[in-house]
Design a protein around this motif. Structure first.
Motif, PDB file in Angstrom:
ATOM      1  N   ARG A  42      -1.088  -2.262  -2.840  1.00 47.13           N
ATOM      2  CA  ARG A  42       0.116  -1.524  -3.221  1.00 47.13           C
ATOM      3  C   ARG A  42      -0.258  -0.057  -3.390  1.00 47.13           C
ATOM      4  N   TRP A  43       0.755   0.770  -3.607  1.00 45.03           N
ATOM      5  CA  TRP A  43       0.552   2.200  -3.820  1.00 45.03           C
ATOM      6  C   TRP A  43       1.206   2.590  -5.144  1.00 45.03           C
ATOM      7  N   VAL A  44       0.548   3.496  -5.846  1.00 46.57           N
ATOM      8  CA  VAL A  44       1.082   3.981  -7.117  1.00 46.57           C
ATOM      9  C   VAL A  44       1.477   5.434  -6.946  1.00 46.57           C
ATOM     10  N   GLU A  45       2.707   5.738  -7.273  1.00 48.73           N
ATOM     11  CA  GLU A  45       3.118   7.143  -7.258  1.00 48.73           C
ATOM     12  C   GLU A  45       2.597   7.810  -8.520  1.00 48.73           C
ATOM     13  N   PHE A 140     -13.218   3.182 -14.675  1.00 43.30           N
ATOM     14  CA  PHE A 140     -12.027   4.032 -14.672  1.00 43.30           C
ATOM     15  C   PHE A 140     -12.224   5.217 -13.737  1.00 43.30           C
ATOM     16  N   ALA A 141     -11.087   5.776 -13.313  1.00 46.31           N
ATOM     17  CA  ALA A 141     -11.091   6.983 -12.488  1.00 46.31           C
ATOM     18  C   ALA A 141      -9.882   7.813 -12.866  1.00 46.31           C
ATOM     19  N   LEU A 142     -10.095   9.130 -13.045  1.00 45.25           N
ATOM     20  CA  LEU A 142      -8.981  10.019 -13.364  1.00 45.25           C
ATOM     21  C   LEU A 142      -8.190  10.309 -12.102  1.00 45.25           C
ATOM     22  N   LEU A 143      -6.879  10.221 -12.187  1.00 38.32           N
ATOM     23  CA  LEU A 143      -6.057  10.430 -10.997  1.00 38.32           C
ATOM     24  C   LEU A 143      -6.061  11.880 -10.549  1.00 38.32           C
ATOM     25  N   VAL A 157      -1.001   6.944  -4.554  1.00 41.06           N
ATOM     26  CA  VAL A 157      -2.397   6.550  -4.683  1.00 41.06           C
ATOM     27  C   VAL A 157      -2.533   5.096  -4.238  1.00 41.06           C
ATOM     28  N   PRO A 158      -3.364   4.805  -3.214  1.00 39.69           N
ATOM     29  CA  PRO A 158      -3.528   3.412  -2.776  1.00 39.69           C
ATOM     30  C   PRO A 158      -4.383   2.618  -3.759  1.00 39.69           C
ATOM     31  N   LEU A 159      -3.981   1.395  -4.031  1.00 42.80           N
ATOM     32  CA  LEU A 159      -4.777   0.472  -4.836  1.00 42.80           C
ATOM     33  C   LEU A 159      -5.241  -0.659  -3.921  1.00 42.80           C
ATOM     34  N   TYR A 160      -6.539  -0.939  -3.919  1.00 43.65           N
ATOM     35  CA  TYR A 160      -7.124  -1.909  -3.004  1.00 43.65           C
ATOM     36  C   TYR A 160      -7.543  -3.176  -3.743  1.00 43.65           C
ATOM     37  N   ARG A 161      -7.537  -4.278  -2.993  1.00 44.72           N
ATOM     38  CA  ARG A 161      -8.143  -5.498  -3.528  1.00 44.72           C
ATOM     39  C   ARG A 161      -9.610  -5.195  -3.759  1.00 44.72           C
ATOM     40  N   ALA A 162     -10.081  -5.474  -4.958  1.00 45.10           N
ATOM     41  CA  ALA A 162     -11.431  -5.089  -5.332  1.00 45.10           C
ATOM     42  C   ALA A 162     -12.098  -6.247  -6.063  1.00 45.10           C
ATOM     43  N   ALA A 221      -3.567   6.934   3.463  1.00 45.37           N
ATOM     44  CA  ALA A 221      -3.349   8.249   2.845  1.00 45.37           C
ATOM     45  C   ALA A 221      -1.935   8.730   3.142  1.00 45.37           C
ATOM     46  N   PRO A 222      -0.927   8.001   2.692  1.00 44.88           N
ATOM     47  CA  PRO A 222       0.453   8.372   3.024  1.00 44.88           C
ATOM     48  C   PRO A 222       0.899   9.648   2.300  1.00 44.88           C
TER      49      PRO A 222
END
Length: 732
Positions: A42-45, A140-143, A157-162, A221-222
């Protein structure tokens, strides 16, 4: 070897350090193409936060939230400190806002980088602490880390299966490096302008699809979320084109092999069978029978998938085709995945043939005047004399029909002239065994029977090298089966009522099945239903006192299983306690009750098959699905599907949607479909049909795939680089 594509570039040539090894170890990603096909889940705005109140417990989660507070305290039991971080989200779309506490042990990085007001992504496994959901030591990662000072980044921001060892943003950084350093425009373009325009027209898209390179960029990278839909469609269509082209290519090569024509002959076994049937064929059986008869009369080998609902009469259709082959001087083989099923099919064929069959084993019939055929059973556990006699009859041509397991495909089994092979899939019989039979007997006609109705898009993708026949309708005399979910969580009265229903049906002169998921007790779950304990328990119930209760399961030897099945079919048993060995091939018209215990252990297709064992006679039939699941459990929805419908296709679609193609059809049967990364074989049905049409046009326009050189090259490359999938295709 075909020329390598840029997608085949090893990640070691693009990424530095230990990252390629981590991607390979954690996600099995080793090439540029595999990484790019690992698309975001999914992607997070940038302004979007994760609803914390909806987080599950004991699950790997990725949370996007705003830091509310950061505090530090010393550990009491040992040296060091803990950084306590609280994040929160506001109320969103009816979901109340909530806070989430996190603890970082000796969290120097958290202390340095996290501060109130910062928005970040956190990944870890949720636990409960004092009744509240928490995360301990999450990554964690800062956006805002990837935004230049003074700039505002509004891109999703893309979120990947991890995994726990490889967080989403690490995958994201690897993809970003590949997008920057690899020339994606060098990827072979399969979606020509005409195909893109055709897709827009057929799929009713507002604009033509993007190129493959642009599709990868737009997914990972939309600029905005609107780009992701067309990008996914473009990559799915590309993948479907390659799959359909590979299948079509193989089917064309199979049809180039010569087969001996086996036309229908008057006055033979087939005419004799039709004359002795006590019922009329259904319109569906007539239509499919004519289709098979025409193909058997041709000189190109038949390769056909026959599917139909439970009880549609597939076995009779297959027998009529086999008799046509035998009448024309050939032999026929019916192959089942297990010895139990092979024995059941053997009995079923002998019962249908009656005096037309000669057999040295069980249910032997003395042939009367007129034509007759030797029907032999070949399994791995047969005694040596019986097996030797069967093999000699096959090699000499004396036996016209063989029934068996994969033992029939052994090099030790020689047919005098195998004209038709019928493979009964029953979810378990793999493509390797089918191909072994074809290779040993070139030009043999092949009929594959599916025990589960398969949506057309799935059939096109999994069995795409086979022509499809759908057997419509049910034979006369089949009764609808009333189905109820027995929720044992509602109290002991529920299961007591199941036993009462069985007693009532037996008192009325009928019989019942009781199916358990296991043969013997399981120490890990002592309450689970098993055959070993259930049979004596039922005998001890006052309401079932005096009933004749037998058992059958897969660990019994073949003779014991046959004896139990015959006793039940002959009415010598009132209740048969069994595992799923009774799923197919058992025809007891007097059985009117099917009770399945711990029904949530089974897939929908299996339950539908089990239910099909009753309702075969004039008596009203009932299926009781007993479960210990509490109300509201998500698995109850599967059982409610069966309660609501007897439509096999609807049930199959629900089963595939919930469990996936690989689980339902078996890994051996779905090697291609389970390897697809962009195509959803259910949701993308129109797209799969479009790909098949495009490939058909390409094949018609030139020799093989020559009219689309890029597609031909990609099929060759794809087969070479995906050996497992290619093996499945070759052996489909």
């Amino acid at each position: 070897m075909p020329a390598e594509s840029v997608l085949d570039t090893p990640l070691e040539e693009v990424l530095s350090g230990r990252l390629p090894a981590r991607l390979a170890a954690e996600l099995s990603l080793t090439t540029v193409g595999e990484l790019l096909d690992h698309t975001p889940r999914r992607w997070v705005e940038r302004g979007e936060l994760t609803p914390i109140a909806a987080l599950p417990v004991d699950a790997e989660v990725t949370v996007v939230a705003r830091v509310e507070s950061v505090g530090t305290r010393r550990m009491r039991s040992r040296a060091g400190f803990i950084v306590d971080v609280t994040v929160a989200d506001p109320s969103v779309e009816g979901v109340a806002g909530a806070s989430l506490s996190m603890a970082f042990f000796n969290g120097h990085d958290a202390k340095r980088r996290l501060a109130p007001g910062v928005t970040a992504m956190f990944q870890g496994r949720t636990t409960l602490y004092r009744g509240a959901v928490t995360l301990n030591n999450p990554d964690f990662a800062l956006l805002d880390d990837d935004v230049a000072p003074g700039e505002v980044d509004v891109r999703p921001v893309p979120l990947y299966r991890a995994t726990g060892k490889l967080p989403s943003w690490t995958v994201r950084s690897a993809v970003a490096r590949v997008l920057a350093d690899v020339d994606l425009d060098a990827v072979p373009e399969l979606l020509t302008p005409s195909i893109r325009e055709r897709a827009a027209r057929v799929l009713d898209l507002p604009a033509p699809l993007p190129s493959t390179a642009d599709a990868y960029r737009s997914l990972h990278a939309p600029e905005d979320l609107a780009q992701t839909g067309p990008a996914r469609t473009a990559l799915a269509l590309r993948e479907a084109l390659v799959a359909q082209a590979a299948l079509a290519w193989r089917r064309a090569r199979e049809r180039e092999r010569a087969a001996v024509a086996r036309p229908r002959l008057a006055g033979g076994l087939l005419d004799a069978l039709d004359a002795r049937l006590p019922f009329a064929l259904t319109p569906g059986q007539v239509a499919v029978g004519e289709e098979l008869a025409a193909e058997l009369a041709g000189t190109a080998p038949m390769s056909r998938l026959l599917q139909g609902d439970v009880g549609a009469g597939k076995t009779l259709v297959a027998l009529r085709a086999m008799l046509q082959a035998v009448d024309a001087g050939g032999q026929a083989a019916l192959v089942a995945p297990t010895e139990v099923l092979a024995a059941q099919h053997h009995r079923a064929l002998l019962a249908l043939l009656g005096p037309l069959a000669r057999d040295a084993g069980i249910l032997s019939s003395a042939a009367g005047e007129g034509p007759a055929v030797d029907v032999v059973l070949v399994t791995g556990s047969q005694r040596t004399p019986a097996r030797r006699e069967a093999l000699l009859k096959l090699a000499s041509g004396q036996a016209g029909i063989a029934v068996g397991t994969h033992a029939l495909l052994s090099e030790k089994v020689a047919f005098a002239d195998l004209a038709l092979a019928v493979v009964d899939e029953q979810h378990r019989f793999g493509v390797d065994q089918r191909e072994a039979l074809r290779r040993a007997n070139p030009g043999t006609h092949l009929l594959v029977m599916s025990a589960t109705p398969i949506p057309r898009s799935v059939a096109m993708t999994v069995f795409g090298d086979l022509d499809l026949s759908v057997l419509e309708g049910l034979p006369s005399g089949r009764q609808p089966v009333a189905t109820h979910v027995a929720r044992m969580a509602h109290g002991p009265r529920v299961i007591a009522r199941v036993w009462e229903v069985i007693a009532e049906h037996v008192a009325a002169g009928h019989q019942a099945f009781v199916v358990c998921p296991r043969i013997d007790p399981d120490d890990a779950d002592p309450g689970h239903a098993n055959v070993e304990e259930m049979a004596p328990r039922l005998r001890a119930l006052p309401g079932l006192a005096g009933l004749r209760i037998g058992t059958v399961h897969g660990r019994m030897d073949q003779a014991e299983q046959d004896a139990a099945m015959r006793a039940f079919a002959a009415g010598e048993l009132d209740v048969l306690v069994a595992t799923t060995v009774v799923e197919v091939g058992v025809d007891v018209p007097n059985a009117t009750v099917m009770a399945v215990l711990d029904a949530d252990d089974f897939g929908l297709s299996t339950l539908h098959q089990l239910r099909g064992r009753v309702g075969r006679g004039p008596g009203a039939a009932i299926c009781l699905l007993a479960t210990r699941l509490p109300d509201g459990h998500p698995s109850l929805r599967r059982l409610e599907v069966l309660e609501a419908t007897q439509d096999g296709m609807r049930i199959a679609q629900a089963d595939l949607a919930q469990r996936g193609v690989g689980d339902v059809l078996g890994a051996a049967q779905s090697g291609l479909a389970s390897g697809l990364t962009h195509v959803d074989v259910l949701a993308d049905a129109p797209l799969i049909a479009l790909a098949a049409d495009v490939v058909a046009d390409v094949m018609a326009a030139g020799d093989g795939l020559s009219a689309h050189p890029a597609l031909a090259a990609e099929v060759t490359r794809w087969e070479a680089e995906h050996l497992t999938a290619a093996d499945y295709l070759e052996k489909g």
